[in-house]
Design a protein around this motif. Structure first.
Motif, PDB file in Angstrom:
ATOM      1  N   TYR A  18       0.853  -1.191   0.000  1.00 33.13           N
ATOM      2  CA  TYR A  18       0.000   0.000   0.000  1.00 33.13           C
ATOM      3  C   TYR A  18       0.890   1.242   0.000  1.00 33.13           C
ATOM      4  CZ  TYR A  18      -2.987   3.535   2.274  1.00 33.13           C
ATOM      5  OH  TYR A  18      -3.660   4.672   2.598  1.00 33.13           O
ATOM      6  N   VAL A  19       0.515   2.253  -0.791  1.00 33.39           N
ATOM      7  CA  VAL A  19       1.292   3.494  -0.815  1.00 33.39           C
ATOM      8  C   VAL A  19       0.374   4.703  -0.696  1.00 33.39           C
ATOM      9  CG1 VAL A  19       3.199   2.551  -2.163  1.00 33.39           C
ATOM     10  CG2 VAL A  19       1.292   3.674  -3.326  1.00 33.39           C
ATOM     11  N   GLU A  20       0.934   5.754  -0.165  1.00 35.95           N
ATOM     12  CA  GLU A  20       0.246   7.044  -0.085  1.00 35.95           C
ATOM     13  C   GLU A  20       1.125   8.108  -0.695  1.00 35.95           C
ATOM     14  OE1 GLU A  20      -2.517   6.596   3.941  1.00 35.95           O
ATOM     15  OE2 GLU A  20      -0.874   8.052   3.873  1.00 35.95           O
ATOM     16  N   VAL A  74      -4.553  19.905   1.711  1.00 35.18           N
ATOM     17  CA  VAL A  74      -3.692  18.775   1.362  1.00 35.18           C
ATOM     18  C   VAL A  74      -4.532  17.597   0.888  1.00 35.18           C
ATOM     19  CG1 VAL A  74      -2.108  17.064   2.315  1.00 35.18           C
ATOM     20  CG2 VAL A  74      -1.873  19.474   2.930  1.00 35.18           C
ATOM     21  N   SER A  75      -4.007  16.904  -0.109  1.00 32.81           N
ATOM     22  CA  SER A  75      -4.681  15.708  -0.621  1.00 32.81           C
ATOM     23  C   SER A  75      -3.727  14.529  -0.584  1.00 32.81           C
ATOM     24  CB  SER A  75      -5.150  15.938  -2.053  1.00 32.81           C
ATOM     25  OG  SER A  75      -5.718  14.756  -2.602  1.00 32.81           O
ATOM     26  N   THR A  76      -4.287  13.347  -0.401  1.00 37.74           N
ATOM     27  CA  THR A  76      -3.506  12.123  -0.415  1.00 37.74           C
ATOM     28  C   THR A  76      -4.120  11.158  -1.420  1.00 37.74           C
ATOM     29  OG1 THR A  76      -2.992  12.388   1.946  1.00 37.74           O
ATOM     30  CG2 THR A  76      -2.575  10.231   0.960  1.00 37.74           C
ATOM     31  N   LEU A  77      -3.285  10.665  -2.309  1.00 36.70           N
ATOM     32  CA  LEU A  77      -3.690   9.618  -3.251  1.00 36.70           C
ATOM     33  C   LEU A  77      -3.221   8.291  -2.669  1.00 36.70           C
ATOM     34  CD1 LEU A  77      -4.851   8.817  -6.074  1.00 36.70           C
ATOM     35  CD2 LEU A  77      -2.519   9.077  -6.952  1.00 36.70           C
ATOM     36  N   LYS A  78      -4.143   7.361  -2.551  1.00 34.57           N
ATOM     37  CA  LYS A  78      -3.844   6.077  -1.907  1.00 34.57           C
ATOM     38  C   LYS A  78      -4.013   4.953  -2.916  1.00 34.57           C
ATOM     39  CE  LYS A  78      -5.756   8.055   2.316  1.00 34.57           C
ATOM     40  NZ  LYS A  78      -6.340   7.737   3.651  1.00 34.57           N
ATOM     41  N   ILE A  79      -3.031   4.089  -2.952  1.00 38.41           N
ATOM     42  CA  ILE A  79      -3.085   2.951  -3.869  1.00 38.41           C
ATOM     43  C   ILE A  79      -2.911   1.672  -3.060  1.00 38.41           C
ATOM     44  CG2 ILE A  79      -2.233   1.941  -6.001  1.00 38.41           C
ATOM     45  CD1 ILE A  79      -0.896   4.628  -6.638  1.00 38.41           C
ATOM     46  N   GLN A  80      -3.891   0.810  -3.141  1.00 36.24           N
ATOM     47  CA  GLN A  80      -3.829  -0.463  -2.424  1.00 36.24           C
ATOM     48  C   GLN A  80      -3.333  -1.558  -3.350  1.00 36.24           C
ATOM     49  OE1 GLN A  80      -8.016  -0.671  -1.346  1.00 36.24           O
ATOM     50  NE2 GLN A  80      -7.550  -0.047   0.741  1.00 36.24           N
ATOM     51  N   ARG A  81      -2.727  -2.571  -2.750  1.00 40.79           N
ATOM     52  CA  ARG A  81      -2.311  -3.778  -3.501  1.00 40.79           C
ATOM     53  C   ARG A  81      -1.647  -3.383  -4.826  1.00 40.79           C
ATOM     54  NH1 ARG A  81      -7.474  -4.150  -2.271  1.00 40.79           N
ATOM     55  NH2 ARG A  81      -8.145  -4.238  -4.457  1.00 40.79           N
ATOM     56  N   THR A  82      -0.584  -2.605  -4.703  1.00 37.91           N
ATOM     57  CA  THR A  82       0.054  -2.060  -5.901  1.00 37.91           C
ATOM     58  C   THR A  82       0.460  -3.151  -6.880  1.00 37.91           C
ATOM     59  OG1 THR A  82       2.142  -2.017  -4.692  1.00 37.91           O
ATOM     60  CG2 THR A  82       0.898   0.052  -4.829  1.00 37.91           C
ATOM     61  N   GLU A  83       0.402  -2.789  -8.158  1.00 38.27           N
ATOM     62  CA  GLU A  83       0.800  -3.679  -9.252  1.00 38.27           C
ATOM     63  C   GLU A  83       1.895  -2.986 -10.047  1.00 38.27           C
ATOM     64  OE1 GLU A  83      -2.727  -4.436 -11.480  1.00 38.27           O
ATOM     65  OE2 GLU A  83      -3.726  -5.502  -9.833  1.00 38.27           O
ATOM     66  N   ARG A  84       2.654  -3.786 -10.790  1.00 34.12           N
ATOM     67  CA  ARG A  84       3.758  -3.211 -11.558  1.00 34.12           C
ATOM     68  C   ARG A  84       3.245  -2.181 -12.562  1.00 34.12           C
ATOM     69  NH1 ARG A  84       5.587  -8.554 -10.932  1.00 34.12           N
ATOM     70  NH2 ARG A  84       7.332  -8.630  -9.454  1.00 34.12           N
TER      71      ARG A  84
END
Lengths: 114, 116
Positions: A18-20, A74-84
């Motif tokens: 997971y990334v933010e 402020v905004s945060t973009l969140k990506i779960q279960r990242t893929e290549r």
């Protein structure tokens, strides 16, 4: 004055993590946008906020992607279960209003998923 | 749906020579048109924009662009290129039918190389 600030500038993560990604817009800008730029391509629209609410999220590729702007700044973009395939430059921009005000872009976060 | 075509992927010009970068768009009404420049590893900087009125638009760094409705074009020009102009250039279209002029569709870009 300060421009649009994005952190981190680079992020390397493993597949499945997971990334933010954070965006701090220009002070007073009510509209905030997220774009994604793949290598050799132009930026592609993901989502835009007017104030705290997502006014248009039609560009989010799937439900692994989510963005928030809880206090209208402020905004945060969140990506779960990242893929290549998520590897790209993620650009944030802000504008004074969502009408005909030009976009001011940050320097982006380069995300690499290994 | 709106779209932007930048037919030239890569252009090389000599310093001091004139420059024209091509942009064609597809949009169902009078569009808002933009040119942005991107240096390596950087975000995008707005060069100029067209919303309405005079079809010849002046921008920063000596750039100009002309909106030609009959040709659906918005070509970027500069009379004399400087080595510091080497970068990637993006044309973009937006407009009222997208809900906001700032929800833009970008072309794939033209990489400008300047030789000394």
């Amino acid at each position: 004055g300060a421009g649009v600030s994005q952190t981190p500038s680079n992020k390397v993560t493993e597949k499945g993590k997971y990334v933010e990604l954070r965006c701090d817009p220009i002070s007073g800008h009510t509209a905030l946008y997220w774009y994604r730029q793949s290598l050799g391509q132009g930026p592609e629209f993901l989502i835009y906020f007017q104030g705290t609410g997502a006014a248009d999220d039609s560009g989010l590729p799937n439900d692994r992607f989510f963005a928030v702007r809880p206090e209208g700044s402020v905004s945060t973009l969140k990506i779960q279960r990242t893929e290549r395939g998520d590897s790209a430059m993620y650009l944030c921009a802000s504008s004074l209003s969502p009408g005909n005000s030009p976009l001011h872009f940050g320097n982006g976060t380069r995300l690499t998923v290994t | 749906a709106q779209s932007v075509t930048q037919p030239d992927i890569h252009i090389t010009v000599s310093e001091g020579a004139s420059l024209e970068l091509r942009c064609n768009y597809s949009y169902g009404a009078t569009p808002y048109l933009f040119w942005y420049v991107q240096s390596p590893g950087q975000g995008l900087q707005l060069l100029l924009k067209y919303f309405s009125g005079d079809t010849l638009v002046q921008g920063i760094k000596g750039f100009e662009a002309e909106f030609k409705r009959s040709q659906s074009s918005f070509n970027l020009r500069k009379p004399s290129v400087h080595w510091s102009d080497a970068a990637e250039y993006f044309c973009a279209v937006g407009g009222p039918y997208t809900g906001t002029a700032s929800k833009l569709t970008f072309g794939t870009g033209t990489r400008l190389q300047v030789t000394l």
